[in-house]
Write a protein that holds these residues in place. Structure first.
Motif, PDB file in Angstrom:
ATOM      1  N   UNK A   1     -12.275  -8.916  -4.127  1.00  0.00           N
ATOM      2  CA  UNK A   1     -12.497  -7.779  -3.013  1.00  0.00           C
ATOM      3  C   UNK A   1     -11.468  -7.359  -2.575  1.00  0.00           C
ATOM      4  N   UNK A   2     -10.305  -7.687  -2.417  1.00  0.00           N
ATOM      5  CA  UNK A   2      -9.170  -7.011  -2.052  1.00  0.00           C
ATOM      6  C   UNK A   2      -8.509  -5.929  -2.843  1.00  0.00           C
ATOM      7  N   UNK A   3      -9.004  -6.298  -4.381  1.00  0.00           N
ATOM      8  CA  UNK A   3      -8.559  -4.904  -5.001  1.00  0.00           C
ATOM      9  C   UNK A   3      -9.499  -3.951  -4.842  1.00  0.00           C
ATOM     10  N   UNK A   4     -10.653  -4.161  -4.860  1.00  0.00           N
ATOM     11  CA  UNK A   4     -11.773  -3.107  -4.435  1.00  0.00           C
ATOM     12  C   UNK A   4     -11.356  -2.298  -3.342  1.00  0.00           C
ATOM     13  N   UNK A   5     -10.928  -3.261  -2.081  1.00  0.00           N
ATOM     14  CA  UNK A   5     -10.643  -2.457  -1.060  1.00  0.00           C
ATOM     15  C   UNK A   5      -9.309  -1.474  -1.197  1.00  0.00           C
ATOM     16  N   UNK A   6      -8.431  -2.084  -1.840  1.00  0.00           N
ATOM     17  CA  UNK A   6      -7.296  -1.642  -2.216  1.00  0.00           C
ATOM     18  C   UNK A   6      -7.330  -0.167  -2.832  1.00  0.00           C
ATOM     19  N   UNK A   7      -8.204  -0.155  -3.982  1.00  0.00           N
ATOM     20  CA  UNK A   7      -8.447   1.070  -4.471  1.00  0.00           C
ATOM     21  C   UNK A   7      -9.195   1.914  -3.877  1.00  0.00           C
ATOM     22  N   UNK A   8      -9.934   1.562  -2.746  1.00  0.00           N
ATOM     23  CA  UNK A   8     -10.594   2.653  -1.977  1.00  0.00           C
ATOM     24  C   UNK A   8      -9.423   3.253  -0.935  1.00  0.00           C
ATOM     25  N   UNK A   9      -8.562   2.602  -0.577  1.00  0.00           N
ATOM     26  CA  UNK A   9      -7.417   3.049   0.048  1.00  0.00           C
ATOM     27  C   UNK A   9      -6.638   4.129  -0.809  1.00  0.00           C
ATOM     28  N   UNK A  10      -6.318   3.765  -2.045  1.00  0.00           N
ATOM     29  CA  UNK A  10      -5.734   4.900  -2.893  1.00  0.00           C
ATOM     30  C   UNK A  10      -6.561   6.272  -3.354  1.00  0.00           C
ATOM     31  N   UNK A  11      -7.986   5.998  -3.166  1.00  0.00           N
ATOM     32  CA  UNK A  11      -8.914   7.144  -3.473  1.00  0.00           C
ATOM     33  C   UNK A  11      -8.791   8.015  -2.132  1.00  0.00           C
ATOM     34  N   UNK A  12      -8.557   7.390  -0.888  1.00  0.00           N
ATOM     35  CA  UNK A  12      -8.499   8.136   0.388  1.00  0.00           C
ATOM     36  C   UNK A  12      -7.099   8.972   0.205  1.00  0.00           C
ATOM     37  N   UNK A  13      -6.125   8.269  -0.285  1.00  0.00           N
ATOM     38  CA  UNK A  13      -4.940   8.756  -0.134  1.00  0.00           C
ATOM     39  C   UNK A  13      -4.776  10.077  -1.199  1.00  0.00           C
ATOM     40  N   UNK A  14      -5.294   9.947  -2.372  1.00  0.00           N
ATOM     41  CA  UNK A  14      -5.547  11.085  -3.258  1.00  0.00           C
ATOM     42  C   UNK A  14      -6.067  12.146  -2.842  1.00  0.00           C
ATOM     43  N   UNK A  15      -7.304  11.986  -2.149  1.00  0.00           N
ATOM     44  CA  UNK A  15      -8.130  12.788  -1.542  1.00  0.00           C
ATOM     45  C   UNK A  15      -7.336  13.815  -0.575  1.00  0.00           C
ATOM     46  N   UNK A  16      -6.722  12.938   0.298  1.00  0.00           N
ATOM     47  CA  UNK A  16      -5.784  13.661   1.331  1.00  0.00           C
ATOM     48  C   UNK A  16      -4.637  14.462   0.616  1.00  0.00           C
TER      49      UNK A  16
END
Length: 466
Positions: A1-16
């Motif tokens: 689950x922490x991997x899922x949450x970590x990739x979500x933060x990566x997606x946010x960074x990329x979109x920004x």
């Protein structure tokens, strides 16, 4: 689950990061070209204009409220919540947006997207009540009805309306639906309330379309020289039930053969002459500026939609544009007594090439018309369907189309990127395979090693074996 949450933060960074680049691109597009940034993005990413403009709107919103942009880049906000904040705060004055964002962002991650939107709208009404009235009036000017194709020959029809009007429409449809519901058991109606409500909407809308008049009795305006109608293209064999090829419904897409035959049973059909090699509709050219009705019909049947990459506006609602701008000076020198007027265009101002073909229009292809002495400028291969937005992009924003012999249109963007819009007309069906010769001929040829053709008449069987 922490991997899922970590990739979500990566997606946010990329979109920004992408949003920051889009904001910079917007700053470099000055004047009229700023309106068409979304079209550049749509063509480069091969997405719809709506998706591209959503990315541009998010970039502008984040650039306007840095606290939201920082939270997205840090991964404290996901893309969904950042989009809600960007959309909702884009409508309010900048000082209100800054105050509301500062109050909401620290705990935004604790809310779902609908909860966050509800909270923002309540704060907007509390902190800027006078502006809310002005924004409501402005939003009313953008009311519209939209169609979105769905699977299984279905579609979504949605309306953007003032809240009071939307509730009133729903209440009316519900009342009509309940009025036809079985009450005393004297008749059977198996439809659900939702189904009856949908049928009531169709009945209300199409009664005037079928009659061809407005509710006050005025005739409905023509489009591309024709009264409002459905356009369905299918092979004659499908209509007759000899094959089951899908048909093509303009404004939607492919529909199954059984639905084609249902529509054919109560429709007027016209033959369509097509090129045997490419399958494209054919029509004679003219030296007039405005295309003839057969030319308009051929262009809309060939292009199906606006020819800008990814645009899905039906060709029947588009302008018919000259790809190489019409050269009025050359036309005035031509001896064509029928060139002065075009009665058909008088009733349909959207059917001609408009501003993109005004005298003096310039561009990479503008010289072709001047050099084309003795060549009809208004001809099928020099005409295309363009929605008004992309017609303006061609005229004012530096986009240049070139149509190839294969029917594909290559658009060159202001950045010199090239994007291909493939032909909408399907390739013609391949010829049927050659039928194998009867077995008795193959046997005979096998016995007569080295001989070709049919056996001599005196050696044929007395009765054919078929």
């Amino acid at each position: 689950m922490e991997l899922v949450a970590g990739w979500e933060r990566v997606v946010s960074w990329a979109v920004a990061g992408q949003a920051a680049a889009l904001a910079e691109l917007g700053r470099r597009r000055l004047g009229e070209r700023a309106e068409f940034v979304g079209d550049e993005v749509a063509a480069r990413l091969n997405v719809t204009r709506a998706v591209a403009e959503g990315k541009v709107a998010l970039a502008i919103g984040l650039d306007r409220v840095p606290v939201v942009a920082d939270a997205l880049a840090d991964g404290r906000l996901d893309v969904r919540r950042a989009t809600v904040l960007s959309d909702e705060l884009a409508r309010v004055p900048e000082h209100v947006a800054q105050d509301v964002a500062a109050a909401v962002v620290p705990r935004a991650a604790e809310c779902t997207a609908p909860q966050l939107r509800h909270r923002l709208r309540r704060m907007e009404l509390l902190r800027d009540p006078d502006g809310a009235v002005v924004r409501h009036r402005r939003a009313c000017d953008q009311r519209r009805v939209e169609l979105s194709p769905a699977a299984d020959a279905m579609a979504w029809l949605s309306a953007y309306l003032p809240a009071v009007d939307a509730v009133a429409v729903q209440a009316t449809l519900t009342a009509l639906a309940r009025d036809v519901a079985p009450e005393e058991g004297d008749r059977f109606d198996a439809r659900t309330l939702d189904q009856r409500r949908a049928d009531a909407l169709v009945d209300l809308a199409t009664r005037w379309w079928d009659a061809g008049v407005h509710p006050d009795g005025r005739p409905l305006r023509t489009v591309q020289g024709r009264a409002p109608h459905l356009t369905l293209t299918a092979t004659a064999a499908t209509v007759l039930g000899l094959e089951d090829q899908p048909g093509l419904l303009d404004g939607y897409g492919v529909i199954p053969s059984n639905l084609v035959r249902r529509l054919a049973a109560r429709s007027t059909w016209e033959p369509l002459l097509v090129d045997a090699a490419t399958g494209e509709p054919l029509a004679r050219s003219t030296r007039r500026y405005a295309p003839t009705q057969p030319l308009r019909d051929a262009v809309t049947a060939r292009d199906r939609t606006c020819t800008f990459p990814g645009c899905r506006v039906p060709a029947t609602r588009c302008d018919i544009d000259h790809i190489d701008p019409f050269n009025h000076d050359h036309h005035a020198a031509a001896t064509d007594p029928a060139s002065a007027t075009d009665p058909a265009s008088a009733t349909d101002p959207a059917s001609t090439s408009g501003t993109a073909s005004l005298p003096g229009a310039t561009g990479p292809t503008g010289a072709a018309g001047a050099a084309g002495a003795g060549v009809d400028q208004t001809r099928l291969d020099n005409l295309q369907a363009l929605c008004r937005h992309h017609h303006r992009a061609k005229t004012h924003a530096g986009w240049t189309p070139v149509r190839g012999a294969d029917g594909a249109t290559v658009w060159t963007a202001p950045t010199d990127h090239q994007h291909v819009r493939l032909p909408a007309w399907p390739d013609p069906d391949p010829p049927p395979p050659e039928m194998p010769p009867p077995a008795w001929i193959e046997d005979e040829l096998g016995r007569r090693d080295g001989e070709s053709g049919r056996p001599p008449p005196d050696e044929e069987p007395e009765e054919p074996p078929f």
